[in-house]
Design a protein around this motif. Structure first.
Motif, short mmCIF file in Angstrom:
data_model
loop_
_atom_site.label_atom_id
_atom_site.label_comp_id
_atom_site.label_asym_id
_atom_site.label_seq_id
_atom_site.Cartn_x
_atom_site.Cartn_y
_atom_site.Cartn_z
N ASP A 24 0.86 -1.17 0.00
CA ASP A 24 0.00 0.00 0.00
C ASP A 24 0.90 1.23 0.00
OD1 ASP A 24 -1.56 2.20 0.49
OD2 ASP A 24 -2.91 1.17 1.89
N ASN A 26 -0.24 4.07 -1.36
CA ASN A 26 -1.21 5.13 -1.59
C ASN A 26 -0.76 6.31 -0.71
OD1 ASN A 26 -3.54 6.67 -1.89
ND2 ASN A 26 -4.71 5.44 -0.42
N SER A 61 -0.04 -1.73 -6.29
CA SER A 61 -0.66 -0.92 -5.23
C SER A 61 -1.80 -0.13 -5.85
CB SER A 61 0.35 0.05 -4.64
OG SER A 61 -0.28 0.94 -3.71
N HIS A 62 -2.64 0.45 -4.98
CA HIS A 62 -3.62 1.41 -5.49
C HIS A 62 -3.13 2.80 -5.10
CE1 HIS A 62 -4.78 0.91 -1.30
NE2 HIS A 62 -5.32 2.11 -1.39
N ARG A 65 -8.95 6.61 -4.93
CA ARG A 65 -10.04 5.83 -5.53
C ARG A 65 -10.77 6.67 -6.57
NH1 ARG A 65 -13.97 7.65 -1.53
NH2 ARG A 65 -12.83 7.81 0.40
N ARG A 119 -6.48 0.06 -8.98
CA ARG A 119 -7.90 0.46 -9.00
C ARG A 119 -8.33 1.04 -10.35
NH1 ARG A 119 -8.82 2.65 -2.80
NH2 ARG A 119 -8.54 0.61 -1.84
N ALA A 153 0.58 -5.28 2.34
CA ALA A 153 -0.30 -4.10 2.39
C ALA A 153 -1.17 -4.12 3.64
CB ALA A 153 -1.15 -4.04 1.12
N THR A 156 -4.25 -1.92 3.74
CA THR A 156 -5.42 -2.26 2.92
C THR A 156 -5.98 -3.63 3.32
OG1 THR A 156 -4.10 -1.27 1.14
CG2 THR A 156 -6.27 -2.01 0.53
N ARG A 159 -9.74 -4.59 3.50
CA ARG A 159 -10.54 -4.68 2.27
C ARG A 159 -10.58 -6.11 1.78
NH1 ARG A 159 -12.97 -0.13 2.76
NH2 ARG A 159 -11.65 1.70 2.73
N ILE A 164 -6.00 -8.24 -2.78
CA ILE A 164 -5.72 -8.48 -1.35
C ILE A 164 -6.15 -9.89 -0.95
CG2 ILE A 164 -6.41 -7.74 0.99
CD1 ILE A 164 -4.60 -5.71 -0.26
N ALA A 380 -1.10 2.44 8.66
CA ALA A 380 -2.53 2.27 8.43
C ALA A 380 -3.38 3.22 9.27
CB ALA A 380 -2.93 0.84 8.77
#
Ligand code: ADP
Ligand code: MG
Length: 417
Positions: A24, A26, A61-62, A65, A119, A153, A156, A159, A164, A380
């Motif tokens: 992750d 992000n 990774s994302h 969104r 994503r 991650a 994340t 989720r 994931i 996180a």
């Protein structure tokens, strides 16, 4: 075999293997230039990457969104990653299409290929059951190209999405080093935290803080919960104090949680500390501290007041364990960062075990240069709060199932999917 229910990098052979590494990264981006503003999450994956130096790594990774301004390409992230590891880092502007699949097939030992924002694939934006995720186009396109899946991650892990959970259902899978470290630090708080143990909870989102307060107190894992931010407004209102709020949306959220807050106060009133004063902005833009009494505060509260700050700081400095998530005030506004900064400084001074999480709080700690003085800085926000509210993390459950499958030598046949 490591001590966990899931496998780690200690349990798998990665040499020359084609490995999918979910991280992750992000990160906060400058809204106009898309330059990376804080690279903490990028640096945090370097330990896992260094252990994968002899593998053929494809990293996914994302970033944000759909619909958000910072929902962008991962190209700047790939450039930043190159500075954090010894491997040669490449980038492909594709995720599951033929272009990406050709490049994945050609990754060499010692290289890292960064895929574009996961994503960008619609399926990656939907939470679903593991058996459904296993059958997504995303998993069907990617899983056959890999021998191993590593999930690093943690941020994340709450989720239940294809990269994931789906890939962990399909492939031999293990946790990366960051996942392992974060789970150890955060879930350790639910075992036997050193006493006294205090939580400092603030921020804007009450819906993810209220379940934490309930779980931690039901399980008797905290001696005091100190509230700031919007959660403080909720509990003050639950005590029938006249506290103004910022907007209609906030009022609606507070109304929704007021009965739960009242219930928690009647059961655990002695353990939940509320501000004794609040700061608001006067018509000249100045900070005014207002003691909480029968008079309503003359504007929306933007920070906890100085008396509260003093009281909370003492509790933090005397604690053997202090956990903070969410700023105590609107720290982005001049003059209203005092509460959050002072609490972070008290945590840094403390000789106890200190943990912080949540993007805003962690960003501020890094600006203040005190992140190194804390015992654990989580990458996180939501995943940490999910764990602390007693929920299991779908990403971790998928790793546990993968470990069971590997112990039982069950391997999926691709033709049966
Ligand atoms: P984190 O990212 O640390 O987990 P949240 O996302 O829950 O925390 O909330 C962060 C936001 O909370 C910040 O933008 C901050 O301005 C806001 N906030 C803090 N205190 C207040 C307050 N009293 N009223 C309104 N917003 C607040
Ligand atoms: Mg946040």
């Amino acid at each position: 075999m490591s001590q966990h229910d899931f496998l780690t990098l200690d349990d798998v052979d990665t040499a020359n293997k084609r490995v999918f590494l979910r991280v992750d990264i992000n990160v906060p981006l400058d809204p106009s230039t898309h330059l990376i503003l804080d690279d903490t999450r990028i640096k945090a994956v370097s330990e896992t990457l260094s252990e994968l130096e002899d593998a053929r790594v494809v990293l996914g990774s994302h970033q944000s969104r759909p619909g958000k301004d910072d929902f962008t390409s991962l190209e700047p992230h790939a450039q930043a990653l190159a500075g954090c590891c010894n491997q040669e880092v490449k980038f492909v502007e594709d995720v599951i299409g033929p272009h990406a699949r050709q490049r994945i097939a050609k990754v060499e030992r010692g290289q890292v290929l960064v895929l574009d924002n996961l994503r960008f694939c619609a399926e990656e934006n939907v939470d679903d059951k593991p058996e459904k995720l296993l059958k997504t186009h995303f998993v069907r396109m990617l899983a056959p190209l890999f021998e191993l899946n590593i999930n690093d991650a943690f941020a994340t892990a709450h989720r239940s999405q294809p990269s994931i959970v789906g890939l962990a259902e399909a492939l031999p899978s293990a946790a990366g080093r960051l996942m392992e470290k974060e789970l150890g630090a955060v879930s350790g708080l639910l075992v036997e935290p050193k006493r006294p143990c205090v939580y400092i909870l603030g921020g804007a989102k009450v819906e993810d803080k209220v379940p934490v307060i309930k779980h931690i107190l039901d399980r008797e894992k905290a001696d005091k919960i100190l509230l700031g931010g919007v959660p403080a407004k909720l509990f003050l209102r639950a005590k029938d104090m006249k506290i103004s709020t910022n907007d209609e949306e906030e009022v609606a959220v507070l109304r929704e949680h007021i009965e739960t807050a009242k219930g928690l106060l009647s059961k655990y009133g002695d353990k939940i500390d509320l501000p004794v004063d609040l700061a608001y902005e006067d018509s000249h833009g100045r900070r005014v501290d207002h003691e909480i009494d029968s008079q309503p505060v003359k504007g929306p509260a933007l920070d906890v007041g100085v008396k509260t700050i003093e009281k909370y700081s003492e509790a933090v400095e005397d604690a053997a364990t202090a956990v903070a998530n969410g700023p105590l005030g609107v720290f982005e506004r001049n003059g209203f960062d005092v509460g959050t900064k002072k609490i972070l400084e008290s945590m840094a001074k403390s000789s106890g075990y200190t943990v912080i999480g949540g993007g805003h709080m962690v960003g501020l700690a890094s600006i203040l240069g005190i992140d190194e003085k804390l015992s654990h800085v989580s990458t996180a926000g939501g995943a940490m709060l999910s764990l602390l509210s007693g929920q299991s993390l779908p990403g971790v459950e998928a790793l546990v199932r993968a470990a069971d499958r590997m112990r039982n030598q069950k391997v999926h046949s691709w033709t049966s999917l």
